[in-house]
Motif scaffolding. Structure first.
Motif, PDB file in Angstrom:
ATOM      1  N   MET A 258       0.937  -1.323   0.385  1.00 30.11           N
ATOM      2  CA  MET A 258      -0.359  -0.172  -0.099  1.00 30.11           C
ATOM      3  C   MET A 258       0.635   1.519  -0.365  1.00 30.11           C
ATOM      4  SD  MET A 258      -3.105  -1.018   0.037  1.00 30.11           S
ATOM      5  CE  MET A 258      -2.886  -2.227  -1.346  1.00 30.11           C
ATOM      6  N   ALA A 259       0.085   2.723  -0.680  1.00 29.67           N
ATOM      7  CA  ALA A 259       1.202   3.520  -0.282  1.00 29.67           C
ATOM      8  C   ALA A 259       1.279   3.749   0.362  1.00 29.67           C
ATOM      9  CB  ALA A 259       0.480   4.500  -1.669  1.00 29.67           C
ATOM     10  N   GLU A 260       2.548   5.239   1.325  1.00 28.50           N
ATOM     11  CA  GLU A 260       2.349   5.644   2.636  1.00 28.50           C
ATOM     12  C   GLU A 260       2.006   6.596   2.615  1.00 28.50           C
ATOM     13  OE1 GLU A 260       5.832   4.847   5.735  1.00 28.50           O
ATOM     14  OE2 GLU A 260       5.696   4.274   3.703  1.00 28.50           O
ATOM     15  N   LEU A 261       1.847   7.313   3.334  1.00 26.49           N
ATOM     16  CA  LEU A 261       1.850   9.260   3.760  1.00 26.49           C
ATOM     17  C   LEU A 261       2.832   8.964   4.556  1.00 26.49           C
ATOM     18  CD1 LEU A 261       0.181  11.822   3.915  1.00 26.49           C
ATOM     19  CD2 LEU A 261      -1.069  11.106   5.628  1.00 26.49           C
ATOM     20  N   VAL A 262       3.741  10.054   3.838  1.00 25.09           N
ATOM     21  CA  VAL A 262       5.290   9.677   4.476  1.00 25.09           C
ATOM     22  C   VAL A 262       5.092  12.002   5.608  1.00 25.09           C
ATOM     23  CG1 VAL A 262       6.349   8.333   3.586  1.00 25.09           C
ATOM     24  CG2 VAL A 262       6.399  10.655   2.803  1.00 25.09           C
ATOM     25  N   LEU A 263       4.633  12.639   5.384  1.00 27.99           N
ATOM     26  CA  LEU A 263       4.719  14.469   5.068  1.00 27.99           C
ATOM     27  C   LEU A 263       3.819  14.938   4.906  1.00 27.99           C
ATOM     28  CD1 LEU A 263       7.851  15.552   4.676  1.00 27.99           C
ATOM     29  CD2 LEU A 263       6.075  16.662   3.835  1.00 27.99           C
ATOM     30  N   ALA A 264       3.827  15.538   5.806  1.00 31.35           N
ATOM     31  CA  ALA A 264       2.344  17.012   5.514  1.00 31.35           C
ATOM     32  C   ALA A 264       3.093  18.476   6.211  1.00 31.35           C
ATOM     33  CB  ALA A 264       1.060  16.740   6.045  1.00 31.35           C
ATOM     34  N   ALA A 265       3.044  19.205   5.020  1.00 30.86           N
ATOM     35  CA  ALA A 265       3.047  20.421   5.120  1.00 30.86           C
ATOM     36  C   ALA A 265       2.133  21.511   5.054  1.00 30.86           C
ATOM     37  CB  ALA A 265       4.290  20.735   4.859  1.00 30.86           C
ATOM     38  N   ALA A 266       2.134  22.834   5.382  1.00 30.27           N
ATOM     39  CA  ALA A 266       1.835  23.693   5.097  1.00 30.27           C
ATOM     40  C   ALA A 266       3.032  24.769   5.273  1.00 30.27           C
ATOM     41  CB  ALA A 266       0.641  24.386   7.276  1.00 30.27           C
ATOM     42  N   THR A 267       2.329  25.493   3.949  1.00 32.10           N
ATOM     43  CA  THR A 267       3.237  26.840   3.862  1.00 32.10           C
ATOM     44  C   THR A 267       2.294  28.336   3.884  1.00 32.10           C
ATOM     45  OG1 THR A 267       3.805  26.753   1.506  1.00 32.10           O
ATOM     46  CG2 THR A 267       5.255  25.645   3.140  1.00 32.10           C
ATOM     47  N   PRO A 268       2.856  29.239   3.596  1.00 33.38           N
ATOM     48  CA  PRO A 268       2.479  30.672   3.389  1.00 33.38           C
ATOM     49  C   PRO A 268       2.145  30.446   1.553  1.00 33.38           C
ATOM     50  CG  PRO A 268       3.868  31.362   3.786  1.00 33.38           C
ATOM     51  CD  PRO A 268       4.952  30.006   4.262  1.00 33.38           C
ATOM     52  N   HIS A 269       1.114  31.226   0.944  1.00 37.91           N
ATOM     53  CA  HIS A 269       1.085  31.346  -0.262  1.00 37.91           C
ATOM     54  C   HIS A 269       1.674  32.627  -0.885  1.00 37.91           C
ATOM     55  CE1 HIS A 269      -2.785  31.064   0.121  1.00 37.91           C
ATOM     56  NE2 HIS A 269      -3.066  31.821  -0.483  1.00 37.91           N
ATOM     57  N   ASN A 270       1.769  33.803  -0.144  1.00 41.69           N
ATOM     58  CA  ASN A 270       1.303  35.427  -0.489  1.00 41.69           C
ATOM     59  C   ASN A 270       3.161  35.584  -1.410  1.00 41.69           C
ATOM     60  OD1 ASN A 270       1.326  37.909  -0.154  1.00 41.69           O
ATOM     61  ND2 ASN A 270       1.617  38.648   1.591  1.00 41.69           N
ATOM     62  N   PRO A 271       2.233  36.186  -2.536  1.00 41.32           N
ATOM     63  CA  PRO A 271       2.762  36.494  -3.345  1.00 41.32           C
ATOM     64  C   PRO A 271       3.723  37.549  -3.374  1.00 41.32           C
ATOM     65  CG  PRO A 271       0.667  36.873  -3.711  1.00 41.32           C
ATOM     66  CD  PRO A 271       0.190  36.474  -3.088  1.00 41.32           C
TER      67      PRO A 271
ATOM     68  N   ASP B  36      -2.986   1.258  -4.069  1.00 40.07           N
ATOM     69  CA  ASP B  36      -2.347  -0.080  -4.305  1.00 40.07           C
ATOM     70  C   ASP B  36      -1.574   0.190  -4.890  1.00 40.07           C
ATOM     71  OD1 ASP B  36      -1.835  -2.559  -4.258  1.00 40.07           O
ATOM     72  OD2 ASP B  36      -2.981  -3.156  -5.601  1.00 40.07           O
ATOM     73  N   SER B  37       0.104   0.959  -4.017  1.00 36.00           N
ATOM     74  CA  SER B  37       1.156   1.308  -4.921  1.00 36.00           C
ATOM     75  C   SER B  37       1.726   1.348  -3.642  1.00 36.00           C
ATOM     76  CB  SER B  37       0.493   2.815  -4.978  1.00 36.00           C
ATOM     77  OG  SER B  37       1.544   3.259  -6.235  1.00 36.00           O
ATOM     78  N   ASP B  38       3.192   1.753  -3.911  1.00 37.88           N
ATOM     79  CA  ASP B  38       4.209   1.660  -3.987  1.00 37.88           C
ATOM     80  C   ASP B  38       4.970   3.088  -3.360  1.00 37.88           C
ATOM     81  OD1 ASP B  38       5.882   2.070  -5.870  1.00 37.88           O
ATOM     82  OD2 ASP B  38       6.725   0.322  -5.743  1.00 37.88           O
ATOM     83  N   ALA B  39       3.586   3.972  -3.426  1.00 39.94           N
ATOM     84  CA  ALA B  39       4.207   5.464  -3.788  1.00 39.94           C
ATOM     85  C   ALA B  39       4.274   6.080  -2.369  1.00 39.94           C
ATOM     86  CB  ALA B  39       3.396   6.155  -4.667  1.00 39.94           C
ATOM     87  N   ARG B  40       5.311   7.377  -2.208  1.00 42.07           N
ATOM     88  CA  ARG B  40       6.018   7.591  -0.999  1.00 42.07           C
ATOM     89  C   ARG B  40       5.091   9.127  -1.275  1.00 42.07           C
ATOM     90  NH1 ARG B  40       9.544   5.664   2.528  1.00 42.07           N
ATOM     91  NH2 ARG B  40      10.167   8.057   3.012  1.00 42.07           N
ATOM     92  N   VAL B  41       3.500   9.569  -0.268  1.00 41.03           N
ATOM     93  CA  VAL B  41       2.942  10.637  -0.564  1.00 41.03           C
ATOM     94  C   VAL B  41       3.545  11.449   0.006  1.00 41.03           C
ATOM     95  CG1 VAL B  41       0.420  11.163  -1.347  1.00 41.03           C
ATOM     96  CG2 VAL B  41       1.249   8.845  -1.635  1.00 41.03           C
ATOM     97  N   ALA B  42       3.241  13.439   0.161  1.00 33.74           N
ATOM     98  CA  ALA B  42       3.367  13.938   0.391  1.00 33.74           C
ATOM     99  C   ALA B  42       1.741  14.774   0.953  1.00 33.74           C
ATOM    100  CB  ALA B  42       4.491  15.289   0.501  1.00 33.74           C
ATOM    101  N   ILE B  43       1.384  15.718   1.468  1.00 37.98           N
ATOM    102  CA  ILE B  43       0.547  16.780   1.404  1.00 37.98           C
ATOM    103  C   ILE B  43       0.688  17.983   1.439  1.00 37.98           C
ATOM    104  CG2 ILE B  43      -1.816  17.436   2.385  1.00 37.98           C
ATOM    105  CD1 ILE B  43      -2.385  14.794   3.712  1.00 37.98           C
ATOM    106  N   LEU B  44       0.953  18.743   1.044  1.00 39.00           N
ATOM    107  CA  LEU B  44       1.285  20.211   1.087  1.00 39.00           C
ATOM    108  C   LEU B  44       0.052  21.336   0.976  1.00 39.00           C
ATOM    109  CD1 LEU B  44       3.433  22.258   1.018  1.00 39.00           C
ATOM    110  CD2 LEU B  44       3.545  21.973  -0.960  1.00 39.00           C
ATOM    111  N   THR B  45      -0.064  21.912   2.232  1.00 43.72           N
ATOM    112  CA  THR B  45      -1.296  22.757   1.992  1.00 43.72           C
ATOM    113  C   THR B  45      -0.204  24.165   1.896  1.00 43.72           C
ATOM    114  OG1 THR B  45      -1.534  23.362   4.112  1.00 43.72           O
ATOM    115  CG2 THR B  45      -2.006  21.148   3.665  1.00 43.72           C
ATOM    116  N   SER B  46      -1.477  24.910   1.731  1.00 44.98           N
ATOM    117  CA  SER B  46      -0.999  26.462   1.925  1.00 44.98           C
ATOM    118  C   SER B  46      -2.410  27.998   2.731  1.00 44.98           C
ATOM    119  CB  SER B  46      -0.298  27.796   0.237  1.00 44.98           C
ATOM    120  OG  SER B  46      -1.073  26.964   0.009  1.00 44.98           O
ATOM    121  N   GLY B  47      -2.033  28.108   2.554  1.00 43.43           N
ATOM    122  CA  GLY B  47      -3.073  29.260   3.362  1.00 43.43           C
ATOM    123  C   GLY B  47      -1.468  30.334   4.319  1.00 43.43           C
TER     124      GLY B  47
END
Length: 280
Positions: free
Chosen positions: A1-14, A177-188
């Motif tokens: 199975m795929a794995e959620l390996v990381l999550a992060a939150a950053t700003p996106h102010n242009p 059903d994957s061996d992918a390593r997945v990250a969630i990147l959020t901004s706000g």
């Protein structure tokens, strides 16, 4: 199975993109360092695909079509918009999509029971996606699944719906059903006001920033839900403060555990959120 390996939150102010040219001004060096911290974490965790949660700024989604949550299913994405290139010196980018993971997130043929998701096969990404990616993965070589959250045009989804989104993303990734390593990147944002006398003049509500950082630092998901359920309280902190809930989705995706790194970095514009969870 795929794995959620990381999550992060950053700003996106242009405005950061316009101001943080080499040499980076002294007052913005802490922000550049925190982007670098997350960039290094993505590389160290050998991420294969990024789920990118942002809020379109009335570009792709307007009042003629304003769903609460949209998952991108395109094969590729173009960013950004002409006015953002002209005004902020941003660059146009081309990104690969990841249809297989997007299908898994949206339930393929039947929507998940926990949350309603719209889909889009044609999507032009704005700065809330492009800027975090350019700082966190400047090579732009990872496929992405963009997710839009309506955190700007009332009626907005409740904070519990953002929690449901984060929990659903974790479940969908872990059953893929994957061996992918997945990250969630959020901004706000943290407290942030746009269009009035408090626009880009530092934090309009330091008390909110302090409390919001503590929810991430302490893993206090219930505290975030309690305060962010009060729309008027968030509005008092600034008209764009509701985009902080994108970070709440990341907290929920990581099971509500304390962030490994949590800092709200002051700047000449507004306080910038940097939250990071790695695999354990």
């Amino acid at each position: 199975m795929a794995e959620l390996v990381l999550a992060a939150a950053t700003p996106h102010n242009p405005l950061l993109w316009r101001a943080m040219n080499d040499p980076v001004p002294d007052d913005l060096q802490p922000i550049a360092a925190n982007f670098a911290r997350i960039r290094e974490a993505v590389a160290a965790h050998e991420v294969d695909v990024l789920v990118v949660i942002g809020t379109d700024h009335v570009r792709q989604f307007f009042y003629d079509n304003s769903p609460a949550f949209v998952v991108g299913k395109a094969e590729s994405y173009h960013g950004t918009w002409e006015n953002e290139v002209r005004t902020f010196g941003m660059e146009y980018v081309e990104l690969a999509g990841h249809r297989e993971l997007a299908d898994e997130i949206t339930g393929r043929t039947v929507l998940p029971e926990t949350i309603d998701l719209a889909v889009s096969l044609e999507w032009r990404l704005d700065h809330s996606y492009v800027i975090p990616l350019q700082y966190v993965r400047p090579e732009l070589d990872l496929p992405v699944v963009p997710i839009h959250t309506n955190a700007s045009m009332p009626p907005v989804p409740s904070v519990r719906r953002f929690v449901a989104l984060g929990e659903h993303l974790r479940d969908a990734i872990e059953r893929w059903d994957s061996d992918a390593r997945v990250a969630i990147l959020t901004s706000g944002h943290m407290a942030n006001d746009v269009g009035g006398p408090r626009t880009f003049a530092g934090s309009p509500d330091p008390d909110f920033d302090e409390a919001a950082a503590s929810w991430m630092r302490d893993g206090d998901l219930e505290g975030a839900i309690r305060v962010c359920s009060d729309f008027q309280r968030l509005l008092e902190a600034g008209c764009m403060t509701y985009q902080y809930l994108n970070a709440v989705a990341a907290l929920a995706a990581m099971g509500g555990r304390p962030a490994d790194f949590a800092e709200v970095t002051p700047s000449r514009f507004a306080s910038s959120p940097f939250f990071l969870w790695g695999s354990r």
